[in-house]
Design an enzyme around this catalytic site. Sequence first.
Site, PDB file in Angstrom:
ATOM      1  CB  VAL A 216      -2.983   5.823   6.413  1.00  0.00           C
ATOM      2  CG1 VAL A 216      -3.844   5.776   7.970  1.00  0.00           C
ATOM      3  CG2 VAL A 216      -3.449   4.617   5.661  1.00  0.00           C
ATOM      4  CG  ASP A 217      -4.158   8.838   0.990  1.00  0.00           C
ATOM      5  OD1 ASP A 217      -5.256   8.460   0.502  1.00  0.00           O
ATOM      6  OD2 ASP A 217      -3.842   9.855   1.181  1.00  0.00           O
TER       7      ASP A 217
ATOM      8  NE  ARG B 167      -3.685   0.417   2.491  1.00  0.00           N
ATOM      9  CZ  ARG B 167      -4.237   0.704   3.446  1.00  0.00           C
ATOM     10  NH1 ARG B 167      -4.061  -0.064   4.631  1.00  0.00           N
ATOM     11  NH2 ARG B 167      -4.665   2.140   3.566  1.00  0.00           N
TER      12      ARG B 167
ATOM     13  CG  HIS C  33      -7.863   6.204  11.153  1.00  0.00           C
ATOM     14  ND1 HIS C  33      -9.020   6.061  10.210  1.00  0.00           N
ATOM     15  CD2 HIS C  33      -8.425   6.500  12.406  1.00  0.00           C
ATOM     16  CE1 HIS C  33     -10.132   5.895  10.925  1.00  0.00           C
ATOM     17  NE2 HIS C  33      -9.695   6.489  12.334  1.00  0.00           N
TER      18      HIS C  33
ATOM     19  N   GLY D 108     -16.237  11.915   1.134  1.00  0.00           N
ATOM     20  CA  GLY D 108     -15.530  10.483   0.909  1.00  0.00           C
ATOM     21  C   GLY D 108     -15.543   9.540   1.896  1.00  0.00           C
ATOM     22  CB  THR D 109     -15.994   9.039   5.286  1.00  0.00           C
ATOM     23  OG1 THR D 109     -15.926   8.221   6.324  1.00  0.00           O
ATOM     24  CG2 THR D 109     -16.947  10.302   5.794  1.00  0.00           C
ATOM     25  CB  SER D 110     -18.828   4.315   4.546  1.00  0.00           C
ATOM     26  OG  SER D 110     -17.873   4.031   5.347  1.00  0.00           O
TER      27      SER D 110
HETATM   28  P1  OAD Z   1     -14.982   3.269   3.081  1.00  0.00           P
HETATM   29  O1  OAD Z   1     -14.497   2.691   2.036  1.00  0.00           O
HETATM   30  O2  OAD Z   1     -15.748   2.980   4.339  1.00  0.00           O
HETATM   31  O3  OAD Z   1     -15.875   4.569   2.630  1.00  0.00           O
HETATM   32  C1  OAD Z   1     -15.448   5.187   1.167  1.00  0.00           C
HETATM   33  C2  OAD Z   1     -16.615   6.213   0.952  1.00  0.00           C
HETATM   34  O4  OAD Z   1     -16.001   6.784  -0.253  1.00  0.00           O
HETATM   35  C3  OAD Z   1     -18.048   5.595   0.617  1.00  0.00           C
HETATM   36  O5  OAD Z   1     -18.967   6.072   1.303  1.00  0.00           O
HETATM   37  C4  OAD Z   1     -18.169   5.723  -0.893  1.00  0.00           C
HETATM   38  O6  OAD Z   1     -19.534   6.046  -1.474  1.00  0.00           O
HETATM   39  C5  OAD Z   1     -17.345   6.903  -1.181  1.00  0.00           C
HETATM   40  N1  OAD Z   1     -16.855   7.217  -2.429  1.00  0.00           N
HETATM   41  C6  OAD Z   1     -16.333   6.297  -3.171  1.00  0.00           C
HETATM   42  N2  OAD Z   1     -15.564   6.875  -4.372  1.00  0.00           N
HETATM   43  C7  OAD Z   1     -15.982   8.229  -4.046  1.00  0.00           C
HETATM   44  C8  OAD Z   1     -15.431   9.377  -4.992  1.00  0.00           C
HETATM   45  N3  OAD Z   1     -14.683   9.396  -5.892  1.00  0.00           N
HETATM   46  N4  OAD Z   1     -15.722  10.748  -4.399  1.00  0.00           N
HETATM   47  C9  OAD Z   1     -16.332  10.775  -3.155  1.00  0.00           C
HETATM   48  N5  OAD Z   1     -16.607   9.652  -2.377  1.00  0.00           N
HETATM   49  C10 OAD Z   1     -16.355   8.510  -2.799  1.00  0.00           C
HETATM   50  O7  OAD Z   1     -13.884   4.366   3.632  1.00  0.00           O
HETATM   51  P2  OAD Z   1     -13.621   5.248   4.808  1.00  0.00           P
HETATM   52  O8  OAD Z   1     -15.007   5.793   5.202  1.00  0.00           O
HETATM   53  O9  OAD Z   1     -12.667   6.039   4.773  1.00  0.00           O
HETATM   54  O10 OAD Z   1      -9.822   2.508   9.212  1.00  0.00           O
HETATM   55  O11 OAD Z   1     -13.330   4.086   6.009  1.00  0.00           O
HETATM   56  C11 OAD Z   1     -13.019   4.633   7.292  1.00  0.00           C
HETATM   57  C12 OAD Z   1     -12.060   3.772   7.814  1.00  0.00           C
HETATM   58  O12 OAD Z   1     -12.477   2.360   8.086  1.00  0.00           O
HETATM   59  C13 OAD Z   1     -10.712   3.934   7.300  1.00  0.00           C
HETATM   60  O13 OAD Z   1      -9.869   5.166   7.602  1.00  0.00           O
HETATM   61  C14 OAD Z   1      -9.927   2.493   8.004  1.00  0.00           C
HETATM   62  C15 OAD Z   1     -11.230   1.631   7.490  1.00  0.00           C
HETATM   63  O14 OAD Z   1     -11.271   0.499   8.512  1.00  0.00           O
HETATM   64  C16 OAD Z   1      -8.632   2.430   9.732  1.00  0.00           C
HETATM   65  O15 OAD Z   1      -7.753   2.211   9.075  1.00  0.00           O
HETATM   66  C17 OAD Z   1      -8.420   2.480  11.222  1.00  0.00           C
END
Ligand code: OAD
Length: 243
Positions: free
Chosen positions: A103-104, A69, A119, A188-190
């Site tokens: 974390v990128d 990664r 994170h 961009g977060t779920s």
């Molecule tokens: P997720 O993969 O859970 O969610 C990604 C979100 O981005 C989803 O709601 C997608 O619909 C949305 N998405 C996809 N493509 C997109 C785009 N081009 N523009 C905007 N949104 C888009 O990722 P996170 O919510 O970041 O934790 O996950 C949170 C945490 O869960 C991460 O930080 C990680 C993971 O476990 C740790 O590593 C502790």
Amino acid sequence: MTLAEARAALRAARRVAVLTGAGVSAESGIPTFRDALSGHWARFRPEDLASPDAYRRDPEMVWQWYAGRYRDVSRAQPNGAHHLLARLEREKGEGFFLATQNVDGLHVRAGSERLVELHGNLGTARCEVCGAVAPLPDPETFTPPPTCPVCSSRMRPNVVWFGEFLPQGALEAAAQAFGEADVALVIGTSGQVYPAAGLALETRRAGGTVIEVNPDETDLTPHMSCSVRDVASRGLAALMAER
Ligand code: OAD
């Protein structure tokens, strides 16, 4: 709230807090976690990789995954969304705060400075014994595990694993910023991982405006003042357009 009203609220805001997730880096070619097909968790079980138990069981395998990664994100470039957030920081100055779950390191490479990496960061490692944090070497030649420059012990990826605490002070600073924000952006977060996902609700609770940018509905959508159903770069551009 309409997009025009959300745009006006963002323009008028003195204090803006932003929470980003993996979706903000999707347009840089970095897989998210939960997107059904491409997401990391679609191919691996998180417990098998991003957890203290997984690392205790098989540190070599966990390091191989993180080294891969690290290589991927080093080859990726910040996209329009990262650059727009760096511009928003320049426009809002002291009133701007960015909390990223990513974390990128792409926000920093796009020029963001007023941010916390809730994170951790793939580009650094943390000593298992003395806790020293050091940058990883060139990703193309890096062979894990790194050894601590202070005490020569083995170092672990400097990221937050499931069940671990967030970096000291980062969450407190973020909670304060979101509690004081006139406008919070959730991009961009779920919204499935707490405490990060709860930050946007701090703004809501304090009477602020909360705006989501995501092509899909999320767990946070019902709490939003406005949801911009688009990818991060286009949704942000629409919110930050002159009119
Ligand atoms: P997720 O993969 O859970 O969610 C990604 C979100 O981005 C989803 O709601 C997608 O619909 C949305 N998405 C996809 N493509 C997109 C785009 N081009 N523009 C905007 N949104 C888009 O990722 P996170 O919510 O970041 O934790 O996950 C949170 C945490 O869960 C991460 O930080 C990680 C993971 O476990 C740790 O590593 C502790």
